[in-house]
Design a protein around this motif. Structure first.
Motif, PDB file in Angstrom:
ATOM      1  N   GLY A   1       0.835  -1.193   0.000  1.00 47.76           N
ATOM      2  CA  GLY A   1       0.000   0.000   0.000  1.00 47.76           C
ATOM      3  C   GLY A   1       0.869   1.240   0.000  1.00 47.76           C
ATOM      4  O   GLY A   1       1.948   1.263   0.599  1.00 47.76           O
TER       5      GLY A   1
ATOM      6  N   VAL B   1       0.926   5.495   0.720  1.00 46.74           N
ATOM      7  CA  VAL B   1       0.303   6.709   1.250  1.00 46.74           C
ATOM      8  C   VAL B   1       1.188   7.884   0.832  1.00 46.74           C
ATOM      9  O   VAL B   1       2.214   8.150   1.455  1.00 46.74           O
ATOM     10  CB  VAL B   1       0.180   6.657   2.782  1.00 46.74           C
ATOM     11  CG1 VAL B   1      -0.445   7.950   3.311  1.00 46.74           C
ATOM     12  CG2 VAL B   1      -0.655   5.454   3.216  1.00 46.74           C
TER      13      VAL B   1
ATOM     14  N   ILE C   1      -2.686   5.991   6.796  1.00 50.07           N
ATOM     15  CA  ILE C   1      -1.749   4.913   7.121  1.00 50.07           C
ATOM     16  C   ILE C   1      -2.484   3.741   7.759  1.00 50.07           C
ATOM     17  O   ILE C   1      -2.248   2.574   7.427  1.00 50.07           O
ATOM     18  CB  ILE C   1      -0.632   5.439   8.035  1.00 50.07           C
ATOM     19  CG1 ILE C   1       0.230   6.461   7.281  1.00 50.07           C
ATOM     20  CG2 ILE C   1       0.224   4.296   8.559  1.00 50.07           C
ATOM     21  CD1 ILE C   1       1.183   7.237   8.167  1.00 50.07           C
TER      22      ILE C   1
ATOM     23  N   SER D   1      -4.113   1.686   5.167  1.00 50.20           N
ATOM     24  CA  SER D   1      -3.171   0.850   4.427  1.00 50.20           C
ATOM     25  C   SER D   1      -2.694  -0.325   5.272  1.00 50.20           C
ATOM     26  O   SER D   1      -2.620  -1.467   4.788  1.00 50.20           O
ATOM     27  CB  SER D   1      -1.973   1.686   3.969  1.00 50.20           C
ATOM     28  OG  SER D   1      -1.037   0.887   3.273  1.00 50.20           O
TER      29      SER D   1
ATOM     30  N   ARG E   1      -5.163  -3.127   5.358  1.00 52.32           N
ATOM     31  CA  ARG E   1      -5.480  -3.857   4.138  1.00 52.32           C
ATOM     32  C   ARG E   1      -4.255  -4.400   3.403  1.00 52.32           C
ATOM     33  O   ARG E   1      -4.417  -5.166   2.450  1.00 52.32           O
ATOM     34  CB  ARG E   1      -6.270  -2.947   3.187  1.00 52.32           C
ATOM     35  CG  ARG E   1      -7.626  -2.513   3.729  1.00 52.32           C
ATOM     36  CD  ARG E   1      -8.439  -1.782   2.688  1.00 52.32           C
ATOM     37  NE  ARG E   1      -8.683  -2.592   1.506  1.00 52.32           N
ATOM     38  CZ  ARG E   1      -9.340  -2.156   0.437  1.00 52.32           C
ATOM     39  NH1 ARG E   1      -9.822  -0.923   0.429  1.00 52.32           N
ATOM     40  NH2 ARG E   1      -9.511  -2.931  -0.614  1.00 52.32           N
ATOM     41  N   CYS E   2      -3.068  -3.983   3.816  1.00 50.22           N
ATOM     42  CA  CYS E   2      -1.855  -4.357   3.089  1.00 50.22           C
ATOM     43  C   CYS E   2      -0.829  -4.988   4.029  1.00 50.22           C
ATOM     44  O   CYS E   2      -0.840  -4.734   5.239  1.00 50.22           O
ATOM     45  CB  CYS E   2      -1.239  -3.137   2.393  1.00 50.22           C
ATOM     46  SG  CYS E   2      -2.370  -2.319   1.243  1.00 50.22           S
TER      47      CYS E   2
ATOM     48  N   THR F   1       3.286  -1.147   4.041  1.00 47.86           N
ATOM     49  CA  THR F   1       2.829   0.218   3.796  1.00 47.86           C
ATOM     50  C   THR F   1       4.032   1.117   3.538  1.00 47.86           C
ATOM     51  O   THR F   1       4.949   1.189   4.358  1.00 47.86           O
ATOM     52  CB  THR F   1       2.023   0.758   4.984  1.00 47.86           C
ATOM     53  OG1 THR F   1       0.794   0.036   5.080  1.00 47.86           O
ATOM     54  CG2 THR F   1       1.726   2.243   4.825  1.00 47.86           C
TER      55      THR F   1
ATOM     56  N   PRO G   1       2.350   0.152  -6.181  1.00 47.45           N
ATOM     57  CA  PRO G   1       1.513  -0.384  -5.102  1.00 47.45           C
ATOM     58  C   PRO G   1       0.314  -1.141  -5.642  1.00 47.45           C
ATOM     59  O   PRO G   1      -0.116  -0.938  -6.780  1.00 47.45           O
ATOM     60  CB  PRO G   1       1.065   0.891  -4.378  1.00 47.45           C
ATOM     61  CG  PRO G   1       0.998   1.919  -5.468  1.00 47.45           C
ATOM     62  CD  PRO G   1       2.152   1.592  -6.391  1.00 47.45           C
TER      63      PRO G   1
ATOM     64  N   LEU H   1      -2.525  -0.877  -3.713  1.00 48.26           N
ATOM     65  CA  LEU H   1      -3.528   0.100  -3.306  1.00 48.26           C
ATOM     66  C   LEU H   1      -2.821   1.413  -2.977  1.00 48.26           C
ATOM     67  O   LEU H   1      -1.665   1.420  -2.517  1.00 48.26           O
ATOM     68  CB  LEU H   1      -4.311  -0.356  -2.071  1.00 48.26           C
ATOM     69  CG  LEU H   1      -5.177  -1.605  -2.174  1.00 48.26           C
ATOM     70  CD1 LEU H   1      -4.367  -2.852  -1.837  1.00 48.26           C
ATOM     71  CD2 LEU H   1      -6.366  -1.509  -1.220  1.00 48.26           C
ATOM     72  N   ALA H   2      -3.511   2.531  -3.195  1.00 49.71           N
ATOM     73  CA  ALA H   2      -3.002   3.845  -2.801  1.00 49.71           C
ATOM     74  C   ALA H   2      -4.112   4.579  -2.068  1.00 49.71           C
ATOM     75  O   ALA H   2      -5.285   4.517  -2.464  1.00 49.71           O
ATOM     76  CB  ALA H   2      -2.538   4.649  -4.013  1.00 49.71           C
ATOM     77  N   PHE H   3      -3.738   5.289  -0.998  1.00 44.74           N
ATOM     78  CA  PHE H   3      -4.716   5.862  -0.070  1.00 44.74           C
ATOM     79  C   PHE H   3      -4.649   7.392  -0.091  1.00 44.74           C
ATOM     80  O   PHE H   3      -3.580   7.980   0.071  1.00 44.74           O
ATOM     81  CB  PHE H   3      -4.443   5.334   1.342  1.00 44.74           C
ATOM     82  CG  PHE H   3      -4.646   3.850   1.473  1.00 44.74           C
ATOM     83  CD1 PHE H   3      -5.820   3.340   2.001  1.00 44.74           C
ATOM     84  CD2 PHE H   3      -3.686   2.954   1.014  1.00 44.74           C
ATOM     85  CE1 PHE H   3      -6.028   1.970   2.093  1.00 44.74           C
ATOM     86  CE2 PHE H   3      -3.874   1.586   1.104  1.00 44.74           C
ATOM     87  CZ  PHE H   3      -5.049   1.093   1.641  1.00 44.74           C
TER      88      PHE H   3
END
Length: 311
Positions: free
Chosen positions: A39, A41, A55, A58, A61-62, A65, A155, A157-159
């Motif tokens: 992930g 951030v 954070i 992330s 879920r990851c 991070t 990544p 995912l990105a938040f």
């Protein structure tokens, strides 16, 4: 290797920041080889509770991070002073460590924009409304640096924070258009007990202006609560929010827009929308927004109750 561990699956505490793309990618290579979910951030530093929420999302879920800290010069306009942007790198590192960040990426400007750098990412019409009209070139800078970070970190995912609603829309469109294999996660805005949205720019506010700035969230949350109670007329919802905002020094915009297309919603609100504001309080430009949809009703009740209790 700075910021890495020989046991990536259990690594949660970064020993040092990665300052080069090479050192970061070396770490990430091992993590990906272990099949771990990454992930990202992206931040400009001066971290606060809103960043911690990103954070936390992330970390939940990851497996790994990555938090980037980079004050991106290309998204600053001609009247915005880059050198005045608040910085607190030591505190940023501590927040990252206590929140569970695996890797901190703190590149120099020359690492992201090497000599001879020419290529940028030009967002389309989605970048034009709201802040796009007030900050020419801003979202080109955002799209370019985020694309570079996506390419560097790769990544899963990105938040990003809902407070930067327009930025989230630009990035989502960019990811779709460029077929980037990244899930964009939008994390709800984190607010002070009195409703003020957390922002690095809040540090610019004088004590008096800090109190006056509360009127932005008061107006937005009042309109959101009215929507929850059944009000659907867009003009009345905007007027209700505007009535609370007389203390700002300059109201740049207060618009009710389609949550996906960012187009104004006239007449009755019959789709998910966002009520967005940008205003100057003193010399500080602040932005904020609330979502108007069925799912937002319970959040509006909770935040409004918190505000009333703190008043």
């Amino acid at each position: 290797m700075p910021g890495c561990s020989s046991h990536p699956a259990t690594s949660r505490r970064p020993d040092d920041a990665n300052h080069t793309i090479k050192s970061l990618t070396q770490c990430l290579r091992g993590y990906r080889a272990a099949g771990l979910r990454v992930g990202l951030v992206p931040t400009m530093g001066f971290l606060h509770g809103g960043h911690r929420a990103l954070i936390n999302g992330s970390v939940a879920r990851c497996d790994i991070t990555v938090a980037s800290i980079f004050v991106n010069s290309t998204q600053f306009g001609p009247n915005e002073v880059l050198d005045c942007y608040p910085r607190a790198l030591e505190q940023d590192h501590e927040l990252c460590r206590t929140a569970g960040v695996s890797l901190i990426f703190v590149p120099d400007a020359s690492e992201i924009y090497p000599p001879g750098f020419q290529t940028t990412v030009e967002p389309g019409p989605v970048a034009e409304p709201l802040c796009g009209a007030e900050r020419p070139g801003h979202f080109r800078g955002v799209a370019t640096v985020v694309t570079k970070l996506f390419n560097i970190v790769q990544p899963d995912l990105a938040f990003f924070g809902q407070k930067d609603f327009k930025q989230c829309a630009v990035i989502r469109q960019m990811v779709r258009d460029l077929n980037l294999p990244i899930e964009i996660v939008t994390v709800p805005t984190v607010r002070k007990p009195d409703g003020l949205a957390l922002s690095s720019r809040n540090s610019y506010l004088s004590p008096v202006d800090r109190q006056r700035a509360r009127c932005l969230s008061q107006g937005l949350l009042a309109a959101q609560a009215a929507y929850g109670e059944g009000e659907r007329d867009s003009e009345r919802l905007i007027a209700m929010a505007r009535a609370h905002m007389s203390e700002v020094d300059q109201l740049q915009y207060l618009q009710l827009v389609d949550a996906r297309a960012l187009e104004p919603v006239p007449g009755l609100v019959d789709r998910p929308t966002a009520l967005c504001v940008a205003a100057y309080v003193g010399t500080t430009r602040l932005i904020d927004n609330v979502l108007l949809d069925i799912a937002s009703n319970s959040r509006a009740d909770l935040v409004l109750a918190q505000h009333r209790a703190a008043s």
